[in-house]
Design a protein around this motif. Structure first.
Motif, PDB file in Angstrom:
ATOM      1  N   GLN A   1       0.840  -1.187   0.000  1.00  0.00           N
ATOM      2  CA  GLN A   1       0.000   0.000   0.000  1.00  0.00           C
ATOM      3  C   GLN A   1       0.887   1.254   0.000  1.00  0.00           C
ATOM      4  O   GLN A   1       1.762   1.390   0.837  1.00  0.00           O
ATOM      5  N   GLU A   2       0.631   2.133  -0.937  1.00  0.00           N
ATOM      6  CA  GLU A   2       1.421   3.362  -1.024  1.00  0.00           C
ATOM      7  C   GLU A   2       0.979   4.337   0.067  1.00  0.00           C
ATOM      8  O   GLU A   2      -0.210   4.615   0.221  1.00  0.00           O
ATOM      9  N   GLN A   3       1.951   4.864   0.799  1.00  0.00           N
ATOM     10  CA  GLN A   3       1.644   5.817   1.856  1.00  0.00           C
ATOM     11  C   GLN A   3       2.624   6.971   1.826  1.00  0.00           C
ATOM     12  O   GLN A   3       3.833   6.758   1.662  1.00  0.00           O
ATOM     13  N   LEU A   4       2.091   8.170   1.971  1.00  0.00           N
ATOM     14  CA  LEU A   4       2.899   9.365   2.078  1.00  0.00           C
ATOM     15  C   LEU A   4       2.433  10.087   3.342  1.00  0.00           C
ATOM     16  O   LEU A   4       1.265  10.466   3.440  1.00  0.00           O
ATOM     17  N   VAL A   5       3.342  10.272   4.293  1.00  0.00           N
ATOM     18  CA  VAL A   5       2.985  10.834   5.587  1.00  0.00           C
ATOM     19  C   VAL A   5       3.792  12.097   5.834  1.00  0.00           C
ATOM     20  O   VAL A   5       5.015  12.049   6.003  1.00  0.00           O
ATOM     21  N   GLU A   6       3.071  13.223   5.869  1.00  0.00           N
ATOM     22  CA  GLU A   6       3.723  14.518   6.067  1.00  0.00           C
ATOM     23  C   GLU A   6       3.895  14.845   7.545  1.00  0.00           C
ATOM     24  O   GLU A   6       3.118  14.385   8.393  1.00  0.00           O
ATOM     25  N   SER A   7       4.876  15.667   7.824  1.00  0.00           N
ATOM     26  CA  SER A   7       5.081  16.193   9.174  1.00  0.00           C
ATOM     27  C   SER A   7       5.801  17.531   9.065  1.00  0.00           C
ATOM     28  O   SER A   7       6.369  17.858   8.016  1.00  0.00           O
ATOM     29  N   GLY A   8       5.741  18.309  10.150  1.00  0.00           N
ATOM     30  CA  GLY A   8       6.485  19.559  10.192  1.00  0.00           C
ATOM     31  C   GLY A   8       5.660  20.823  10.064  1.00  0.00           C
ATOM     32  O   GLY A   8       6.189  21.928  10.168  1.00  0.00           O
ATOM     33  N   GLY A   9       4.357  20.674   9.813  1.00  0.00           N
ATOM     34  CA  GLY A   9       3.520  21.862   9.718  1.00  0.00           C
ATOM     35  C   GLY A   9       3.341  22.525  11.076  1.00  0.00           C
ATOM     36  O   GLY A   9       3.734  21.988  12.105  1.00  0.00           O
ATOM     37  N   GLY A  10       2.729  23.715  11.065  1.00  0.00           N
ATOM     38  CA  GLY A  10       2.482  24.400  12.315  1.00  0.00           C
ATOM     39  C   GLY A  10       2.112  25.855  12.118  1.00  0.00           C
ATOM     40  O   GLY A  10       1.864  26.299  10.992  1.00  0.00           O
ATOM     41  N   LEU A  11       2.088  26.573  13.224  1.00  0.00           N
ATOM     42  CA  LEU A  11       1.760  28.001  13.234  1.00  0.00           C
ATOM     43  C   LEU A  11       3.049  28.801  13.377  1.00  0.00           C
ATOM     44  O   LEU A  11       3.803  28.591  14.338  1.00  0.00           O
ATOM     45  N   VAL A  12       3.292  29.679  12.418  1.00  0.00           N
ATOM     46  CA  VAL A  12       4.500  30.496  12.445  1.00  0.00           C
ATOM     47  C   VAL A  12       4.125  31.947  12.149  1.00  0.00           C
ATOM     48  O   VAL A  12       2.979  32.240  11.784  1.00  0.00           O
ATOM     49  N   GLN A  13       5.103  32.829  12.279  1.00  0.00           N
ATOM     50  CA  GLN A  13       4.884  34.237  11.989  1.00  0.00           C
ATOM     51  C   GLN A  13       5.516  34.616  10.650  1.00  0.00           C
ATOM     52  O   GLN A  13       6.341  33.874  10.105  1.00  0.00           O
ATOM     53  N   ILE A  14       5.108  35.741  10.154  1.00  0.00           N
ATOM     54  CA  ILE A  14       5.644  36.235   8.877  1.00  0.00           C
ATOM     55  C   ILE A  14       7.169  36.275   8.935  1.00  0.00           C
ATOM     56  O   ILE A  14       7.753  36.738   9.914  1.00  0.00           O
ATOM     57  N   GLY A  15       7.787  35.749   7.882  1.00  0.00           N
ATOM     58  CA  GLY A  15       9.240  35.749   7.800  1.00  0.00           C
ATOM     59  C   GLY A  15       9.919  34.536   8.394  1.00  0.00           C
ATOM     60  O   GLY A  15      11.129  34.351   8.205  1.00  0.00           O
ATOM     61  N   ASP A  16       9.150  33.707   9.087  1.00  0.00           N
ATOM     62  CA  ASP A  16       9.718  32.500   9.692  1.00  0.00           C
ATOM     63  C   ASP A  16       9.976  31.430   8.640  1.00  0.00           C
ATOM     64  O   ASP A  16       9.587  31.572   7.469  1.00  0.00           O
ATOM     65  N   SER A  17      10.620  30.347   9.088  1.00  0.00           N
ATOM     66  CA  SER A  17      10.901  29.207   8.220  1.00  0.00           C
ATOM     67  C   SER A  17      10.283  27.945   8.802  1.00  0.00           C
ATOM     68  O   SER A  17      10.070  27.839  10.012  1.00  0.00           O
ATOM     69  N   LEU A  18       9.991  26.998   7.935  1.00  0.00           N
ATOM     70  CA  LEU A  18       9.495  25.681   8.316  1.00  0.00           C
ATOM     71  C   LEU A  18      10.086  24.654   7.375  1.00  0.00           C
ATOM     72  O   LEU A  18      10.295  24.940   6.192  1.00  0.00           O
ATOM     73  N   LEU A  19      10.326  23.454   7.920  1.00  0.00           N
ATOM     74  CA  LEU A  19      10.771  22.338   7.099  1.00  0.00           C
ATOM     75  C   LEU A  19       9.701  21.265   7.156  1.00  0.00           C
ATOM     76  O   LEU A  19       9.421  20.706   8.220  1.00  0.00           O
ATOM     77  N   LEU A  20       9.092  20.988   6.013  1.00  0.00           N
ATOM     78  CA  LEU A  20       8.138  19.889   5.913  1.00  0.00           C
ATOM     79  C   LEU A  20       8.877  18.636   5.471  1.00  0.00           C
ATOM     80  O   LEU A  20       9.765  18.697   4.618  1.00  0.00           O
ATOM     81  N   SER A  21       8.483  17.507   6.049  1.00  0.00           N
ATOM     82  CA  SER A  21       9.048  16.220   5.671  1.00  0.00           C
ATOM     83  C   SER A  21       7.928  15.293   5.247  1.00  0.00           C
ATOM     84  O   SER A  21       6.785  15.434   5.692  1.00  0.00           O
ATOM     85  N   CYS A  22       8.265  14.334   4.401  1.00  0.00           N
ATOM     86  CA  CYS A  22       7.281  13.359   3.939  1.00  0.00           C
ATOM     87  C   CYS A  22       7.947  12.000   3.863  1.00  0.00           C
ATOM     88  O   CYS A  22       8.864  11.795   3.054  1.00  0.00           O
ATOM     89  N   ALA A  23       7.485  11.087   4.687  1.00  0.00           N
ATOM     90  CA  ALA A  23       7.985   9.716   4.664  1.00  0.00           C
ATOM     91  C   ALA A  23       7.139   8.904   3.682  1.00  0.00           C
ATOM     92  O   ALA A  23       5.918   8.872   3.793  1.00  0.00           O
ATOM     93  N   VAL A  24       7.824   8.273   2.730  1.00  0.00           N
ATOM     94  CA  VAL A  24       7.137   7.556   1.658  1.00  0.00           C
ATOM     95  C   VAL A  24       7.385   6.066   1.784  1.00  0.00           C
ATOM     96  O   VAL A  24       8.529   5.632   2.011  1.00  0.00           O
ATOM     97  N   SER A  25       6.343   5.279   1.615  1.00  0.00           N
ATOM     98  CA  SER A  25       6.475   3.827   1.643  1.00  0.00           C
ATOM     99  C   SER A  25       5.520   3.212   0.637  1.00  0.00           C
ATOM    100  O   SER A  25       4.553   3.842   0.205  1.00  0.00           O
ATOM    101  N   GLY A  26       5.812   1.967   0.257  1.00  0.00           N
ATOM    102  CA  GLY A  26       4.926   1.249  -0.638  1.00  0.00           C
ATOM    103  C   GLY A  26       5.159   1.463  -2.114  1.00  0.00           C
ATOM    104  O   GLY A  26       4.416   0.926  -2.943  1.00  0.00           O
ATOM    105  N   LEU A  27       6.158   2.251  -2.463  1.00  0.00           N
ATOM    106  CA  LEU A  27       6.516   2.412  -3.865  1.00  0.00           C
ATOM    107  C   LEU A  27       8.031   2.620  -3.949  1.00  0.00           C
ATOM    108  O   LEU A  27       8.654   3.020  -2.962  1.00  0.00           O
TER     109      LEU A  27
END
Length: 125
Positions: free
Chosen positions: A1-27
């Motif tokens: 089964q193909e799965q893509l699971v995101e993480s790293g989102g959230g609440l930030v302020q203008i000018g901030d940075s975020l790193l989103l990650s995605c763990a992929v399995s099944g392909l």
């Protein structure tokens, strides 16, 4: 089964940075084009960034060029989206997506093979 699971989102302020990650399995991760799409309330899903299966070619929406960077780690089966200088208009649910086998970059939702469940990014003004 193909799965893509995101993480790293959230609440930030203008000018901030975020790193989103995605763990992929099944392909076979290293053989697939991958990308990030997003959807804001009342708007259609739009492509943010996509990367060719080789990792050598990338595509970015004009609205994020110079601020966002997409990358992939084939050893970890993980896709990343580094988001810098975030703006209120970047507020959306961000989806990790799989494209096609040995595929190139793309920018339309119909090119998506599999969607993740999404992670919320909110940029507060």
């Amino acid at each position: 089964q193909e799965q893509l699971v995101e993480s790293g989102g959230g609440l930030v302020q203008i000018g901030d940075s975020l790193l989103l990650s995605c763990a992929v399995s099944g392909l076979p991760f290293s053989a697939f084009s991958l990308g990030w799409f997003r959807q804001s309330p009342g708007k259609e899903r739009e492509a943010v960034a996509t990367v060719m299966w080789t990792g050598k070619t990338t595509w970015y929406a004009d609205s994020v060029k110079g601020r966002f960077n997409i990358s992939r780690d084939n050893a970890k089966n993980t896709l990343y989206l580094q988001m810098n200088n975030l703006k209120p208009e970047d507020t959306a649910v961000y989806y990790c997506v799989a494209g096609s086998h040995y595929g190139g970059t793309w920018s339309l939702p119909r090119g998506v093979r599999t969607w993740g469940q999404g992670t919320q990014v909110t940029v507060s003004s």
